[in-house]
Design an enzyme around this catalytic site. Structure first.
Site, PDB file in Angstrom:
ATOM      1  N   ASN A  12     -33.425   7.334  28.880  1.00  0.00           N
ATOM      2  CA  ASN A  12     -33.719   6.242  29.805  1.00  0.00           C
ATOM      3  C   ASN A  12     -34.329   6.869  31.055  1.00  0.00           C
ATOM      4  O   ASN A  12     -33.627   7.374  31.929  1.00  0.00           O
ATOM      5  CB  ASN A  12     -32.436   5.476  30.143  1.00  0.00           C
ATOM      6  CG  ASN A  12     -32.682   4.300  31.081  1.00  0.00           C
ATOM      7  OD1 ASN A  12     -33.777   4.142  31.645  1.00  0.00           O
ATOM      8  ND2 ASN A  12     -31.677   3.474  31.264  1.00  0.00           N
ATOM      9  N   ARG A  94     -35.950   3.981  26.255  1.00  0.00           N
ATOM     10  CA  ARG A  94     -35.984   2.689  26.923  1.00  0.00           C
ATOM     11  C   ARG A  94     -37.322   2.566  27.659  1.00  0.00           C
ATOM     12  O   ARG A  94     -37.671   3.410  28.470  1.00  0.00           O
ATOM     13  CB  ARG A  94     -34.845   2.557  27.929  1.00  0.00           C
ATOM     14  CG  ARG A  94     -34.909   1.243  28.714  1.00  0.00           C
ATOM     15  CD  ARG A  94     -33.963   1.249  29.891  1.00  0.00           C
ATOM     16  NE  ARG A  94     -34.044  -0.019  30.632  1.00  0.00           N
ATOM     17  CZ  ARG A  94     -34.105  -0.102  31.956  1.00  0.00           C
ATOM     18  NH1 ARG A  94     -34.114   1.011  32.695  1.00  0.00           N
ATOM     19  NH2 ARG A  94     -34.183  -1.253  32.544  1.00  0.00           N
ATOM     20  N   HIS A 183     -33.526  -6.705  30.916  1.00  0.00           N
ATOM     21  CA  HIS A 183     -32.161  -6.460  30.414  1.00  0.00           C
ATOM     22  C   HIS A 183     -32.018  -6.896  28.956  1.00  0.00           C
ATOM     23  O   HIS A 183     -30.919  -7.187  28.484  1.00  0.00           O
ATOM     24  CB  HIS A 183     -31.101  -7.205  31.257  1.00  0.00           C
ATOM     25  CG  HIS A 183     -31.002  -6.759  32.672  1.00  0.00           C
ATOM     26  ND1 HIS A 183     -30.687  -7.630  33.697  1.00  0.00           N
ATOM     27  CD2 HIS A 183     -31.168  -5.549  33.257  1.00  0.00           C
ATOM     28  CE1 HIS A 183     -30.667  -6.978  34.845  1.00  0.00           C
ATOM     29  NE2 HIS A 183     -30.955  -5.707  34.602  1.00  0.00           N
ATOM     30  N   GLY A 215     -28.639  -5.277  39.484  1.00  0.00           N
ATOM     31  CA  GLY A 215     -29.594  -6.247  38.987  1.00  0.00           C
ATOM     32  C   GLY A 215     -28.826  -7.240  38.129  1.00  0.00           C
ATOM     33  O   GLY A 215     -27.842  -6.873  37.494  1.00  0.00           O
ATOM     34  N   ARG A 244     -31.893  -7.933  45.560  1.00  0.00           N
ATOM     35  CA  ARG A 244     -32.991  -8.861  45.299  1.00  0.00           C
ATOM     36  C   ARG A 244     -32.563 -10.295  45.601  1.00  0.00           C
ATOM     37  O   ARG A 244     -31.426 -10.690  45.329  1.00  0.00           O
ATOM     38  CB  ARG A 244     -33.453  -8.773  43.844  1.00  0.00           C
ATOM     39  CG  ARG A 244     -34.006  -7.419  43.435  1.00  0.00           C
ATOM     40  CD  ARG A 244     -34.555  -7.482  42.007  1.00  0.00           C
ATOM     41  NE  ARG A 244     -34.911  -6.162  41.516  1.00  0.00           N
ATOM     42  CZ  ARG A 244     -34.378  -5.595  40.440  1.00  0.00           C
ATOM     43  NH1 ARG A 244     -33.457  -6.231  39.740  1.00  0.00           N
ATOM     44  NH2 ARG A 244     -34.767  -4.395  40.061  1.00  0.00           N
ATOM     45  N   GLU A 387     -26.088  -0.469  26.263  1.00  0.00           N
ATOM     46  CA  GLU A 387     -27.527  -0.460  26.035  1.00  0.00           C
ATOM     47  C   GLU A 387     -27.974   0.788  25.284  1.00  0.00           C
ATOM     48  O   GLU A 387     -28.907   0.734  24.472  1.00  0.00           O
ATOM     49  CB  GLU A 387     -28.264  -0.581  27.365  1.00  0.00           C
ATOM     50  CG  GLU A 387     -28.029  -1.931  28.039  1.00  0.00           C
ATOM     51  CD  GLU A 387     -28.605  -2.001  29.442  1.00  0.00           C
ATOM     52  OE1 GLU A 387     -29.787  -2.375  29.568  1.00  0.00           O
ATOM     53  OE2 GLU A 387     -27.872  -1.685  30.409  1.00  0.00           O
TER      54      GLU A 387
END
Length: 401
Positions: A12, A94, A183, A215, A244, A387
């Site tokens: 990743n 990823r 995601h 996130g 964010r 993940e």
């Protein structure tokens, strides 16, 4: 299970870091995990943990992703797990943005690399790092399958009514403007694990997945297929996040430019890095925010309430999109660990069949579990995301098919 090589190295590559795990697909065990961070700085750090040994940390300048990958290869080799191992079946990467072309894991060749590069304008912070990891890994093991697993792929099943914005289609298509979502590997894994928790096949389950980390994103998954998600063209849209803003009136941008005399770069930084929980109360760590709320801090309490209000709106919206809901699943750092967030998000939704058992909700750890009362019409679950395992699983399935 194949009788050939059974190990997958998952990479990743972020803008200034590389996370990695070496996974044995026979039992999903981690043979090694690690992280290279602060790439490009003098204080770069590598932390490597083999399954049967103690962690090692090294601090030395790592100028770029190529150097980072070579350092990772050296650490693995020190444990007898090097990239030259005949047990290594593939390397899974990823990649954040796959656009509309990449709807499933893909073996990387020059054409695939060129398309990922073409998508950089849609993910300027992330796709260049993913490309660097892919190119370096290919150079280190040109004979080994390199598989790209895309964050956006799971969401490419959304109908056009969910994916399209209400702007001129010609303009949208010319500039590739639509809701892509992110995601995706997490939403795919958690929706499938939620079905398993309920003792059903994913095709039989309708689930709302709430991936709540720094996130944050929500998805509506009908029978194992994503039909809507909260992030859009970029990861800025949707839920309130750590830094964010999530959803806001687009005219706010025009207002800040015209009245606030802010540049586009300043607005971009404000909305992506200086908003959300951090912008509201000065903290983006939910643990600290809850500590402040419990201490009577009004700014933290308002930030928490805004966060929950947006989250609850998306639960209701996706309930309407799906029509019927079998489960709501909380995952990622906040979703898995912040009991007050789960309780507050579901409070008042009893009419929709949602409820949380306070005792079950207070339990920490323990893997995937239900936190709703036995009689609840809709299951509420905590499902730790994985993940890396999802990337490894998709990679291994592709190269052994």
């Amino acid at each position: 299970m194949s009788t050939g090589p059974t190990r997958v190295l998952v990479l990743n590559s972020g803008s200034s870091s590389v996370k990695y795990q070496l996974i044995d697909m026979r039992d999903s065990s981690r043979l090694a995990v690690g992280l290279v961070e602060r790439i490009g700085e003098q204080t770069s750090r590598l932390k490597h943990t083999p399954a049967d040994g103690e962690s090692r940390e090294r601090t030395a300048p790592v100028p770029d992703h190529e150097a980072a990958l070579k350092a990772v290869a050296a650490e693995l080799a020190e444990d007898g797990l090097g990239l030259d191992s005949p047990e290594l079946a593939a390397i899974g990467h990823r990649v954040v943005h796959g656009g509309l072309r990449f709807t499933e894991p893909t073996v990387v060749d020059d054409d695939v690399l060129a398309e990922i590069e073409r998508l950089i304008p849609l993910a300027p912070l992330h796709n260049p790092a993913g490309l660097a990891g892919l190119r370096t890994a290919r150079a280190l093991r040109p004979d080994l399958p390199q598989v790209a697993v895309f964050d956006t792929a799971f969401h490419t099943t959304m109908p056009e009514s969910a994916a399209r914005y209400a702007i001129d289609p010609e303009v949208a298509d010319r500039h590739r403007i639509r809701r892509y979502g992110f995601h995706g590997t997490s939403h795919a894994y958690v929706s499938r694990e939620t079905a398993r928790l309920l003792g059903k096949d994913p095709s039989e389950v309708d689930v709302i997945v709430l991936h709540l980390g720094n996130g944050a994103s929500a998805s509506a998954v009908r029978g194992g297929v994503c039909v809507d998600t909260s992030m859009g063209l970029t990861p800025l849209e949707g839920l309130v996040m750590g830094t964010r803003s999530g959803d806001l009136d687009p005219a706010v941008i025009f207002h800040l430019a015209r009245v606030g005399e802010m540049s586009m770069d300043e607005i971009d930084t404000l909305l992506n890095k200086g908003s959300g929980l951090l912008g509201l109360c000065g903290d983006n760590d939910m643990r600290e925010i809850r500590r402040r709320v419990d201490g009577g801090d009004e700014a933290a309490a308002l930030a928490f309430d805004i966060y929950i209000h947006r989250l609850k709106k998306y639960i209701g919206a996706y309930y309407a999109v799906l029509g019927t809901v079998d489960a709501v699943a909380f995952t990622a750092g906040v979703g898995e660990n912040a009991a007050p967030v789960r309780e507050a998000a579901v409070a008042g939704l009893e009419g929709l069949g949602l409820a949380v058992d306070s005792g079950l909700n207070a339990v920490r750890g323990g893997g995937a579990r239900l936190i709703s009362p036995a009689e609840a019409r809709v299951a509420v679950a905590v499902v730790p995301t994985d993940e890396e395992l999802e990337i490894a699983t998709q990679t291994y399935a592709l190269v052994t098919a």
